[in-house]
Design a protein around this motif. Structure first.
Motif, PDB file in Angstrom:
ATOM      1  N   SER A  52     -24.867  29.192 -12.995  1.00  0.00           N
ATOM      2  CA  SER A  52     -25.125  30.753 -12.864  1.00  0.00           C
ATOM      3  C   SER A  52     -24.937  31.279 -14.172  1.00  0.00           C
ATOM      4  O   SER A  52     -25.377  32.649 -14.540  1.00  0.00           O
ATOM      5  CB  SER A  52     -24.370  31.332 -11.744  1.00  0.00           C
ATOM      6  OG  SER A  52     -22.852  31.357 -12.335  1.00  0.00           O
ATOM      7  N   THR A  53     -24.266  30.758 -15.261  1.00  0.00           N
ATOM      8  CA  THR A  53     -24.003  31.390 -16.593  1.00  0.00           C
ATOM      9  C   THR A  53     -25.172  31.169 -17.391  1.00  0.00           C
ATOM     10  O   THR A  53     -25.998  30.395 -17.322  1.00  0.00           O
ATOM     11  CB  THR A  53     -22.931  30.576 -17.037  1.00  0.00           C
ATOM     12  OG1 THR A  53     -23.124  29.159 -17.444  1.00  0.00           O
ATOM     13  CG2 THR A  53     -21.556  30.776 -15.926  1.00  0.00           C
ATOM     14  N   ASN A  54     -25.229  32.219 -18.168  1.00  0.00           N
ATOM     15  CA  ASN A  54     -26.214  32.241 -19.379  1.00  0.00           C
ATOM     16  C   ASN A  54     -26.107  30.948 -20.311  1.00  0.00           C
ATOM     17  O   ASN A  54     -26.964  30.532 -20.690  1.00  0.00           O
ATOM     18  CB  ASN A  54     -26.239  33.648 -20.111  1.00  0.00           C
ATOM     19  CG  ASN A  54     -26.724  34.774 -19.426  1.00  0.00           C
ATOM     20  OD1 ASN A  54     -27.460  34.723 -18.356  1.00  0.00           O
ATOM     21  ND2 ASN A  54     -26.051  36.028 -19.715  1.00  0.00           N
ATOM     22  N   ALA A  55     -24.823  30.781 -20.474  1.00  0.00           N
ATOM     23  CA  ALA A  55     -24.663  29.518 -21.434  1.00  0.00           C
ATOM     24  C   ALA A  55     -25.408  28.316 -21.068  1.00  0.00           C
ATOM     25  O   ALA A  55     -25.992  27.557 -21.710  1.00  0.00           O
ATOM     26  CB  ALA A  55     -23.236  29.276 -21.533  1.00  0.00           C
ATOM     27  N   TRP A  56     -24.995  27.797 -19.554  1.00  0.00           N
ATOM     28  CA  TRP A  56     -25.792  26.719 -19.064  1.00  0.00           C
ATOM     29  C   TRP A  56     -27.208  26.841 -19.029  1.00  0.00           C
ATOM     30  O   TRP A  56     -28.008  26.020 -19.483  1.00  0.00           O
ATOM     31  CB  TRP A  56     -25.422  26.529 -17.693  1.00  0.00           C
ATOM     32  CG  TRP A  56     -25.948  25.396 -17.138  1.00  0.00           C
ATOM     33  CD1 TRP A  56     -27.035  25.168 -16.491  1.00  0.00           C
ATOM     34  CD2 TRP A  56     -25.291  24.261 -16.927  1.00  0.00           C
ATOM     35  NE1 TRP A  56     -27.034  23.828 -16.003  1.00  0.00           N
ATOM     36  CE2 TRP A  56     -25.935  23.098 -16.404  1.00  0.00           C
ATOM     37  CE3 TRP A  56     -23.895  23.611 -17.367  1.00  0.00           C
ATOM     38  CZ2 TRP A  56     -25.687  21.668 -16.073  1.00  0.00           C
ATOM     39  CZ3 TRP A  56     -23.648  22.294 -17.184  1.00  0.00           C
ATOM     40  CH2 TRP A  56     -24.375  21.386 -16.332  1.00  0.00           C
ATOM     41  N   LYS A  57     -27.660  28.161 -18.664  1.00  0.00           N
ATOM     42  CA  LYS A  57     -29.082  28.608 -18.609  1.00  0.00           C
ATOM     43  C   LYS A  57     -29.895  28.235 -19.936  1.00  0.00           C
ATOM     44  O   LYS A  57     -31.143  27.709 -20.146  1.00  0.00           O
ATOM     45  CB  LYS A  57     -29.561  29.818 -18.219  1.00  0.00           C
ATOM     46  CG  LYS A  57     -29.224  29.980 -16.566  1.00  0.00           C
ATOM     47  CD  LYS A  57     -29.250  31.478 -16.324  1.00  0.00           C
ATOM     48  CE  LYS A  57     -28.877  31.616 -14.478  1.00  0.00           C
ATOM     49  NZ  LYS A  57     -28.881  32.954 -14.195  1.00  0.00           N
ATOM     50  N   LYS A  58     -29.268  28.544 -21.146  1.00  0.00           N
ATOM     51  CA  LYS A  58     -29.915  28.533 -22.284  1.00  0.00           C
ATOM     52  C   LYS A  58     -29.801  27.195 -22.944  1.00  0.00           C
ATOM     53  O   LYS A  58     -30.920  26.729 -23.458  1.00  0.00           O
ATOM     54  CB  LYS A  58     -29.158  29.262 -23.268  1.00  0.00           C
ATOM     55  CG  LYS A  58     -29.115  30.868 -23.185  1.00  0.00           C
ATOM     56  CD  LYS A  58     -28.437  31.625 -24.222  1.00  0.00           C
ATOM     57  CE  LYS A  58     -28.367  33.113 -24.032  1.00  0.00           C
ATOM     58  NZ  LYS A  58     -27.757  34.002 -25.008  1.00  0.00           N
ATOM     59  N   SER A  59     -28.858  26.395 -22.614  1.00  0.00           N
ATOM     60  CA  SER A  59     -28.968  24.934 -23.092  1.00  0.00           C
ATOM     61  C   SER A  59     -29.073  23.753 -22.073  1.00  0.00           C
ATOM     62  O   SER A  59     -29.200  22.601 -22.568  1.00  0.00           O
ATOM     63  CB  SER A  59     -27.419  24.699 -23.935  1.00  0.00           C
ATOM     64  OG  SER A  59     -26.560  24.759 -22.456  1.00  0.00           O
ATOM     65  N   ARG A 117     -35.473  21.262 -28.446  1.00  0.00           N
ATOM     66  CA  ARG A 117     -36.692  20.560 -27.706  1.00  0.00           C
ATOM     67  C   ARG A 117     -36.850  20.921 -26.350  1.00  0.00           C
ATOM     68  O   ARG A 117     -37.951  21.102 -25.802  1.00  0.00           O
ATOM     69  CB  ARG A 117     -36.402  18.934 -27.745  1.00  0.00           C
ATOM     70  CG  ARG A 117     -36.789  18.404 -28.914  1.00  0.00           C
ATOM     71  CD  ARG A 117     -36.815  16.838 -28.685  1.00  0.00           C
ATOM     72  NE  ARG A 117     -35.779  16.285 -27.899  1.00  0.00           N
ATOM     73  CZ  ARG A 117     -34.493  15.712 -28.506  1.00  0.00           C
ATOM     74  NH1 ARG A 117     -34.350  15.742 -29.927  1.00  0.00           N
ATOM     75  NH2 ARG A 117     -33.632  15.188 -27.579  1.00  0.00           N
ATOM     76  N   GLU A 118     -35.862  21.225 -25.644  1.00  0.00           N
ATOM     77  CA  GLU A 118     -36.038  21.807 -24.303  1.00  0.00           C
ATOM     78  C   GLU A 118     -36.706  23.068 -24.082  1.00  0.00           C
ATOM     79  O   GLU A 118     -37.419  23.398 -23.301  1.00  0.00           O
ATOM     80  CB  GLU A 118     -34.517  21.953 -23.582  1.00  0.00           C
ATOM     81  CG  GLU A 118     -34.344  22.292 -22.277  1.00  0.00           C
ATOM     82  CD  GLU A 118     -35.219  21.262 -21.058  1.00  0.00           C
ATOM     83  OE1 GLU A 118     -35.599  21.494 -20.170  1.00  0.00           O
ATOM     84  OE2 GLU A 118     -35.300  20.201 -21.642  1.00  0.00           O
ATOM     85  N   ARG A 119     -36.119  23.972 -25.163  1.00  0.00           N
ATOM     86  CA  ARG A 119     -36.752  25.392 -25.154  1.00  0.00           C
ATOM     87  C   ARG A 119     -38.192  25.538 -25.486  1.00  0.00           C
ATOM     88  O   ARG A 119     -39.077  26.344 -24.703  1.00  0.00           O
ATOM     89  CB  ARG A 119     -35.904  26.079 -26.263  1.00  0.00           C
ATOM     90  CG  ARG A 119     -34.651  26.585 -25.911  1.00  0.00           C
ATOM     91  CD  ARG A 119     -33.891  27.319 -27.131  1.00  0.00           C
ATOM     92  NE  ARG A 119     -32.612  27.799 -26.630  1.00  0.00           N
ATOM     93  CZ  ARG A 119     -31.772  28.119 -27.487  1.00  0.00           C
ATOM     94  NH1 ARG A 119     -31.962  28.286 -28.850  1.00  0.00           N
ATOM     95  NH2 ARG A 119     -30.490  28.464 -27.173  1.00  0.00           N
ATOM     96  N   ARG A 120     -38.802  24.675 -26.231  1.00  0.00           N
ATOM     97  CA  ARG A 120     -40.195  24.597 -26.509  1.00  0.00           C
ATOM     98  C   ARG A 120     -40.998  24.152 -25.514  1.00  0.00           C
ATOM     99  O   ARG A 120     -42.373  24.064 -25.650  1.00  0.00           O
ATOM    100  CB  ARG A 120     -40.322  24.014 -27.977  1.00  0.00           C
ATOM    101  CG  ARG A 120     -39.946  22.597 -28.232  1.00  0.00           C
ATOM    102  CD  ARG A 120     -40.927  21.376 -27.629  1.00  0.00           C
ATOM    103  NE  ARG A 120     -40.363  20.226 -28.146  1.00  0.00           N
ATOM    104  CZ  ARG A 120     -41.020  19.121 -27.516  1.00  0.00           C
ATOM    105  NH1 ARG A 120     -41.664  19.264 -26.463  1.00  0.00           N
ATOM    106  NH2 ARG A 120     -40.567  18.021 -27.983  1.00  0.00           N
ATOM    107  N   LYS A 121     -40.373  23.580 -24.454  1.00  0.00           N
ATOM    108  CA  LYS A 121     -41.437  22.824 -23.399  1.00  0.00           C
ATOM    109  C   LYS A 121     -42.206  23.844 -22.543  1.00  0.00           C
ATOM    110  O   LYS A 121     -41.332  24.712 -22.392  1.00  0.00           O
ATOM    111  CB  LYS A 121     -40.446  21.871 -22.721  1.00  0.00           C
ATOM    112  CG  LYS A 121     -39.969  20.537 -23.003  1.00  0.00           C
ATOM    113  CD  LYS A 121     -39.553  19.661 -21.949  1.00  0.00           C
ATOM    114  CE  LYS A 121     -38.506  20.428 -20.884  1.00  0.00           C
ATOM    115  NZ  LYS A 121     -37.923  19.380 -20.263  1.00  0.00           N
TER     116      LYS A 121
END
Length: 494
Positions: free
Chosen positions: A209-216, A477-481
């Motif tokens: 539920s945290t932004n930190a986990w969602k970002k990474s 890499r995860e962000r650009r998918k």
């Protein structure tokens, strides 16, 4: 067109000296090979000196001050989990009047003397079955220490997640698992009626539920999983994270498709890897023996532990049968509880070599007890992974033996007898210098206080720091998918 300028007195003198200079130059050219040889010899001598100094001073391999360019710290944010998932579990443990898994006289004494009131930072159990996995306690204790006392810590705690290199998850996963196994073992593999599973679920639901986990996607989150069964129900969910494990034994699975006798235990490479995860030491159970306290060792080889194990530990039974009747070899069955601890201290301190065969997992705290006892480890475990191998050269104080050789009748004892006394002494001198890097405890109540700069906690954070470039790349890499695209986890390595 010729110059109308008259030559100066300096130019006249220079022209007169040209023949003389040419003669000197010709003679000096003859000495170039000699100068080259002298320079080469000096360079080689200096290189050999540095090499000898490095090999004779093993502390340089793990000295945090050896490289002026080494980073000063790693920035760590501690996830805001409730106390019930860490120190609250210790309150729960100390409230239990008996431990059905393994009795511990030391714990009973602590309950009666130290736990008459609730402590903010309770002690960790002395029960050896749990204490050997206590890395979670000491790592969190360092982070909970007031900043003014943390000068020697490699981890710099930050209080804003966006400023952090990594997010530390302060869940005592080992203690949670052991509480379940000690009070309701039958429910451990189930989800219904399993308090450990409920705690695992609470941890994951909060983190996701945290932004930190969602970002990474959790790739920059650090979990301590020293017990092979810790967080067993959610291993697939935490697979992208950095896992601090004692080895990969708890992640083994039997290849069910293989029907012949050559089937092997397979590591799930999609979940664990030496590339993204960190191998950490067990907490040793025996006290440190200093080199100045070392005495004559009259036994060649010593082992204390359970004879019957599973999976890769089947080699232990075969070794037991081969060695039990050998002269100068002691094979004792048992675990270092109150009685066994004294036997282990005597056995390890009076033996030249200590046998370290694979058990349920490729390694055990026995290896680190041997190091603290200056008993040369004999490692018979082909799939073993060891802590910070780029910082400590284990070949300088361990004897590594292939399982196939160790199981040859009479081979192992004959091999150990061929190792000369000077080499044994050299092994022990090296061991004495690396003992501190496997030490978690800081001698402070509740584990709150400065950690040793060259101790286990700092070395673990240095290893995590090495992973940062790979973590950042994986997140990018995860962000650009494209949305909806799922790429399987791949982490094949040896």
């Amino acid at each position: 067109m010729e110059s109308l300028r008259k030559p100066t007195d300096y130019e006249v003198r220079a022209n007169r000296s040209k023949p003389e200079m040419a003669q000197k130059t010709n003679s000096s050219l003859c000495s170039v090979p000699i100068l080259f040889l002298l320079t080469l010899l000096l360079t080689l001598s200096f290189s050999l000196f540095l090499l000898f100094t490095r090999s004779s001073n093993p502390s340089s391999l793990f000295n945090p001050n050896i490289s002026p360019s080494s980073p000063e710290s790693i920035k760590v944010y501690v996830a805001d989990l409730p106390r019930s998932l860490n120190y609250g579990l210790l309150d729960q443990y100390w409230a239990i009047q008996s431990d059905s898994r393994l009795g511990s006289d030391a714990d009973r004494e602590i309950r009666s003397t130290q736990m008459k009131k609730t402590l903010e930072f309770p002690p960790y159990p002395e029960n050896p079955l749990i204490k050997q996995y206590s890395a979670e306690y000491w790592i969190l204790g360092d982070l909970m220490t007031p900043e003014a006392q943390r000068d020697g810590s490699f981890a710099k705690r930050v209080f804003v997640a966006e400023e952090a290199d990594v997010v530390f998850v302060p869940f005592f996963a080992t203690l949670s698992a052991e509480l379940q196994l000690g009070t309701a073992k039958g429910a451990f593999r189930k989800k219904v009626g399993n308090e450990d599973y409920e705690r695992q679920r609470n941890v994951m639901d909060f983190l996701k539920s945290t932004n930190a986990w969602k970002k990474s996607g959790g790739r920059d989150h650090v979990f301590v999983l020293t017990d092979p069964v810790a967080m067993w129900h959610v291993k697939a969910e935490i697979a992208p994270a950095v896992l601090l494990v004692v080895d990969f034994g708890g992640w083994f699975r039997l290849d069910a498709k293989s029907s012949n006798s050559s089937s092997q235990d397979m590591i799930q490479h999609t979940q664990v890897s030496v590339l993204k995860d960190v191998i950490v030491p067990y907490t040793h159970l025996l006290p440190r023996l200093h080199l100045s306290e070392n005495e004559k060792r009259r036994t060649l080889l010593y082992f204390k532990g359970a004879k019957h194990r599973h999976r890769g530990g089947l080699v232990r039974e075969k070794l037991w049968d081969l060695l039990i009747n050998e002269a100068d070899v002691i094979m004792e069955e048992g675990f270092p509880n109150a009685t066994g601890k004294e036997q282990s201290i005597r056995g390890m301190r009076s033996s030249e070599f200590c046998l370290h065969p694979a058990g349920d997992t490729p390694t055990s705290c026995r290896l680190f007890d041997a190091i603290q006892s200056l008993c040369i480890p004999v490692v018979v475990s082909d799939n073993i992974e060891l802590p910070y191998e780029d910082m400590v050269d284990y070949s300088e104080f361990c004897v590594f033996v292939a399982v196939s050789d160790a199981l040859k009748p009479n081979w192992l004892v004959k091999h150990l007898r061929t190792i000369p006394e000077e080499q044994r002494n050299r092994f022990r001198r090296y061991m004495a210098q690396v003992q501190p890097v496997f030490e978690y405890e800081n001698g402070r109540p509740g584990g709150i206080g400065p950690v040793a700069p060259d101790g286990a906690v700092n070395h673990i954070w240095r290893k995590v720091h090495q992973k940062l470039p790979m973590i950042k790349e994986a997140i990018a890499r995860e962000r650009r998918k494209p949305e909806g695209v799922v790429v399987p986890l791949r982490c094949h390595c040896t």
